[in-house]
Design an enzyme around this catalytic site. Structure first.
Site, short mmCIF file in Angstrom:
data_model
loop_
_atom_site.label_atom_id
_atom_site.label_comp_id
_atom_site.label_asym_id
_atom_site.label_seq_id
_atom_site.Cartn_x
_atom_site.Cartn_y
_atom_site.Cartn_z
N SER A 166 0.81 -1.21 0.00
CA SER A 166 0.00 0.00 0.00
C SER A 166 0.85 1.27 0.00
O SER A 166 0.40 2.31 -0.45
CB SER A 166 -0.95 -0.01 1.20
OG SER A 166 -0.20 -0.11 2.37
N CYS A 167 2.07 1.20 0.51
CA CYS A 167 2.93 2.40 0.54
C CYS A 167 3.96 2.41 -0.57
O CYS A 167 4.55 3.45 -0.85
CB CYS A 167 3.69 2.49 1.86
SG CYS A 167 2.63 2.74 3.26
N GLY A 168 4.22 1.25 -1.13
CA GLY A 168 5.26 1.17 -2.15
C GLY A 168 5.68 -0.28 -2.34
O GLY A 168 5.07 -1.20 -1.79
N PRO A 169 6.79 -0.48 -3.10
CA PRO A 169 7.22 -1.85 -3.38
C PRO A 169 7.69 -2.58 -2.13
O PRO A 169 8.21 -1.97 -1.20
CB PRO A 169 8.37 -1.66 -4.37
CG PRO A 169 8.81 -0.25 -4.21
CD PRO A 169 7.64 0.54 -3.73
N ILE A 170 7.48 -3.89 -2.14
CA ILE A 170 7.95 -4.74 -1.03
C ILE A 170 9.01 -5.69 -1.60
O ILE A 170 8.77 -6.36 -2.60
CB ILE A 170 6.78 -5.53 -0.41
CG1 ILE A 170 5.71 -4.55 0.11
CG2 ILE A 170 7.27 -6.44 0.71
CD1 ILE A 170 4.51 -5.20 0.76
N LYS A 223 9.92 -3.02 3.27
CA LYS A 223 8.75 -2.30 2.74
C LYS A 223 9.22 -0.88 2.46
O LYS A 223 9.60 -0.16 3.39
CB LYS A 223 7.62 -2.27 3.77
CG LYS A 223 6.77 -3.51 3.78
CD LYS A 223 5.51 -3.26 4.61
CE LYS A 223 4.58 -4.45 4.53
NZ LYS A 223 3.31 -4.19 5.21
N ASP A 255 -8.79 -6.32 8.11
CA ASP A 255 -8.69 -7.02 6.82
C ASP A 255 -8.22 -8.46 7.03
O ASP A 255 -7.26 -8.90 6.40
CB ASP A 255 -7.73 -6.24 5.91
CG ASP A 255 -7.83 -6.67 4.45
OD1 ASP A 255 -8.75 -7.44 4.11
OD2 ASP A 255 -6.98 -6.25 3.65
#
Ligand SMILES: Nc1ncnc2c1ncn2[C@@H]1O[C@H](COP(=O)(O)OP(=O)(O)OP(=O)(O)O)[C@@H](O)[C@H]1O
Length: 426
Positions: free
Chosen positions: A129-133, A152, A256
């Site tokens: 959700s914030c960027g590539p993992i 993350k 979730d």
């Protein structure tokens, strides 16, 4: 007099029975004036309609109660003592990202991992959700024992707001502390961009991919046995409930709970990940923005009412269904957007053939419409512990059909790009 003269002229020029001629004579009164009036009327009608439609459109754009849940006053990210052990104060006045990071690094010093210690990035796992993992290798000081970790990253370019939010997430992890069923924070790299959150690597990846792989003829891979029995379903479920109890004790909920948000190790230790919504609950008291697949949501969430841990209990029932069906999409016959109407008719999922009556009764207790009627995570855990005593430890769950991720995504109401790679590379 005038009328008489006009009439005489008309009689002179037009025959008495020639109506057309009379009308042509009275053209002004009979045609032009009414046409003019009708035109004015149509223009006015058009203007009114335009104004009406414009108003409608602005109302749709305005976020009404349908669009967002009420947001209580936020706990700002300056992280008061109770929020993160009292050791961090993010200076919200700072305006440039560099200044901001410079000022906050001391607060995160304890967590800072020197970048040189993170050697190669082994692979990109997915886009979070914030960027590539990423999966990377971390130097532990002993060259023969590099450690695999998950990074993350905050996607770039990142503004001050994103940076603040990302650091808030790091500190939220720190605040949560350790729990064996929550994915563990190892540290962070936050003194300059790009920012990383360093997490323990739960190498076997997410439970959904594991369940799908159990459908295949794969027996074992990297020490993980791709067989699942009823007893193991309870074993995994119990660990998820322990994580939920832990969150509940901190007045949080996950938001979730689903197989895609559970990571597993080779000994079937389960770890809840995807704590982004719990972070929102922590900072804002509620969940606002993210879109969660509807088929996992409790009715109160679908109705945009305030929700809590009992909404996680509902989703836990769906998770049991996922496990016992080896990763089938919930409510396969219901389009994702019709799920609320389906539930409003008090319909729940039927007992899958692979599911015992005991397990189905537990699922049904999770799917009670009213939150108050649902068990707490602790009560559920006790029920699972009782059920596990008589559960089948021999019969391996089997589903002959393999999963086509695109089809699954459409039926489950999930964007296919949010499904993770573990399954497709096998
Ligand atoms: N510690 C980890 N070990 C192994 N895989 C991981 C780990 N953390 C995340 N992943 C992989 O990345 C996927 C996405 O993780 P996660 O849901 O935590 O990230 P996210 O989308 O950024 O969510 P959130 O904003 O809720 O934290 C997981 O399903 C899993 O495949």
């Amino acid at each position: 007099m005038g009328d008489e003269r006009g009439m005489t002229r008309m009689l002179l020029e037009c025959g008495l029975n020639d109506k057309l001629c009379v009308i042509q004579e009275k053209q002004y009164e009979v045609i032009i004036v009414p046409t003019f009036l009708v035109t004015i009327f149509l223009i006015l009608l058009g203007v009114i309609l335009w104004l009406f439609m414009r108003e409608q459109r602005t109302q749709q754009q305005r976020p009404g109660p349908q669009d967002i849940a009420p947001v209580p006053p936020s706990r700002d990210l300056s992280w008061e003592a109770a929020g993160c052990g009292g050791n961090v104060a993010l200076p919200l006045k700072e305006t440039s990202v560099e200044n901001f990071l410079g000022a906050t690094t001391p607060a995160l010093a304890k967590l800072e991992v020197p970048r040189e210690q993170l050697s190669e990035v082994l692979e990109q796992i997915c886009n979070g959700s914030c960027g590539p993992i990423f999966r990377a290798s971390m130097n532990t000081g002993d060259p023969s024992k590099p450690k695999s970790v998950i990074l993350k990253a905050l996607k770039e370019p990142a503004g001050l707001h994103e940076v603040q939010d990302f650091l808030g997430r790091v500190q939220f992890h720190q605040y949560l502390g350790k729990h064996k069923n929550l994915v563990q924070l190892e540290g962070c790299c936050t003194e300059k961009l790009p920012l990383y959150m360093v997490l323990e690597d739960v190498a076997h990846g997410d439970l959904l991919s594991f369940l799908w792989t159990c459908r295949r003829d794969v027996m074992t891979m990297d020490g993980l046995l791709y067989d699942l029995t009823e007893k193991q379903v309870y074993h995994i479920g119990k660990q998820v409930l322990l994580a939920l109890e832990f969150l509940q004790d901190k007045h949080l909920f996950h938001g979730d709970v689903a197989a895609r948000n559970i990571l597993i190790q080779s000994d079937l230790t389960a770890k809840l990940c995807g704590l982004g919504l719990a972070y929102e609950v922590y900072t804002r008291g509620t969940i606002s923005s993210q879109t969660i697949p509807l088929k996992w949501l409790a009715p109160e969430r679908l109705l945009l009412r305030p929700a809590g841990i009992k909404a996680d209990v509902w989703s836990f029932g769906i998770l049991l269904y996922e496990m016992v069906t080896l990763g089938a999409p919930p409510y396969p016959e219901v389009p994702p957007t019709s799920i609320l109407q389906h539930l409003q008719r008090r319909k729940i999922m039927k007992r899958p053939s692979s599911c015992t009556h005991t397990m189905y009764n537990i699922m049904k207790s999770c799917w009670r419409w009213h939150e108050a009627g649902r068990p707490s995570p602790r009560e559920l855990r006790l029920r699972l512990e009782a059920a596990v005593r008589t559960a089948d430890d021999k019969a391996v769950l089997q589903v002959p059909e393999l999963v086509v991720p695109e089809l699954y995504a459409a039926v489950a109401g999930i964007r296919v790009e949010t499904l993770f790679y573990n399954y497709s590379i096998l």
